[in-house]
Design an enzyme around this catalytic site. Structure first.
Site, PDB file in Angstrom:
ATOM      1  N   CYS A 120       7.721 -49.247 -49.918  1.00 42.30           N
ATOM      2  CA  CYS A 120       6.532 -49.518 -49.108  1.00 42.30           C
ATOM      3  C   CYS A 120       6.232 -51.024 -49.118  1.00 42.30           C
ATOM      4  O   CYS A 120       7.099 -51.838 -48.846  1.00 42.30           O
ATOM      5  CB  CYS A 120       5.370 -48.685 -49.630  1.00 42.30           C
ATOM      6  SG  CYS A 120       3.925 -48.620 -48.531  1.00 42.30           S
ATOM      7  N   THR A 121       5.006 -51.398 -49.466  1.00 44.87           N
ATOM      8  CA  THR A 121       4.604 -52.804 -49.407  1.00 44.87           C
ATOM      9  C   THR A 121       5.128 -53.629 -50.576  1.00 44.87           C
ATOM     10  O   THR A 121       4.806 -54.820 -50.680  1.00 44.87           O
ATOM     11  CB  THR A 121       3.069 -52.911 -49.344  1.00 44.87           C
ATOM     12  OG1 THR A 121       2.503 -52.101 -50.394  1.00 44.87           O
ATOM     13  CG2 THR A 121       2.546 -52.431 -48.004  1.00 44.87           C
TER      14      THR A 121
END
Length: 317
Positions: free
Chosen positions: A102-103
């Site tokens: 993800c991030t």
């Protein structure tokens, strides 16, 4: 394969951390080959979501791991901690393969590991990643990117896709499939994250198109035009276009196409109707037209999309 180090610090997302730990820390039944040794590395006791976590080792242990996993980073508006960035960079320089979930891609980008590389992150943050790190080739649609020694994934469930991909690289498809069965997920999902991104009708009821949008959604099987919408809204086509831009962020025709694709997704997931029947039901006319627009928008053909969701449904129920 060897050791997997989960790099954590304050502000990490607990879901992605848990996904990685679940995949790499538990050997599947019947697998004779040595499994991974998993360690959690952080600068101190850290806050992960609402939980407090005591790492096994400091960040200085990362360069000794074979694989370093960087979970999602909660506050992408802030620069990730320099000590984490430096440790991840040092691990890669020492020969570790590095993967972000993800991030977590923002940490890899800050470390310079994504410069000149194709990478991805959660679709909601791809523009920000590209703006802050212009040397990164950000792909907003794919579920994950295999860069050889550097890997990045899209959001949430795509973190699991990437972890299974790493298992597949290390142990082969049969073992990865065994892990997927234990987790009750598809061993591989075709397409990109666009197929899981919805574009809902605005929920406010005080905008100029409040009555028009539901009216149009109920008539997606008809060949609606901009003129039809303008006539229903009692405004000129130009005036309608301005309102659509303001309310939906797109044009009337693009909004209609998005709604038709969304409806086609629902029918492919929930019915056994042929692609021709689905095309007629969503106002596309022919299966050829639906396949062209669906593939361009979602990233996979309608038949592949249906198989993916049918496989997921049969495996989880």
């Amino acid at each position: 394969m060897g050791t997997v180090a989960l790099a954590v610090t304050d502000g990490m997302l607990h879901f992605e951390l848990s996904v990685a730990h679940e995949v790499f820390a538990t050997a599947p039944a019947g697998v004779a080959a040595p499994w991974y040794g998993v360690t959690v590395c952080g600068p101190r006791a850290v806050r992960v979501g609402r939980f407090h976590l005591e790492p096994d080792h400091g960040l200085g242990r990362l360069p000794y791991a074979d694989t370093v996993i960087v979970p999602g980073w909660a506050d992408v508006d802030e620069d990730p901690p320099a000590e984490l960035v430096d440790a991840v960079r040092a691990a890669h320089e020492a020969g570790a393969r590095v993967a972000s979930l993800c991030t977590g891609a923002f940490v890899l980008a800050a470390a310079g590991l994504l410069d000149g590389r194709r990478a991805t992150t959660h679709w909601a943050h791809t523009r920000d990643l590209a703006a802050r790190h212009p040397r990164v080739e950000v792909d907003p649609d794919v579920l994950y990117v295999d860069g050889g020694s550097v890997f990045t994934s899209a959001g949430k469930a795509a973190a699991l896709d990437l972890c299974l991909h790493l298992v597949r690289l290390d142990h082969g498809s049969a073992v990865a499939n065994t892990v997927a069965r234990r987790l009750v997920v598809p061993p591989h999902r075709a397409g990109g994250q666009a197929q899981f991104v919805t574009a809902p009708v605005p929920v406010r009821d005080d905008h100029p198109l409040a009555e028009l949008l539901p009216w149009a959604v109920e008539r997606l099987d008809r060949p609606l035009t901009v003129e039809d919408l303008a006539r229903r809204a009692n405004m000129s086509s130009r005036h309608l276009g301005r309102h659509f831009r303001s309310v939906t962020g797109t044009t009337p025709l693009q909004w209609l196409l998005t709604q038709r694709i969304r409806r086609a997704q629902e029918l492919l997931e929930t019915t056994g109707d042929s692609v021709d029947a689905v095309a007629a039901a969503v106002g596309m006319g022919t299966a050829t037209t639906l396949r062209r627009h669906f593939h361009r928008t979602v990233g996979v053909p309608p038949d592949t999309y249906r198989r993916t969701f049918r496989s997921a449904r049969s495996g989880t129920r």
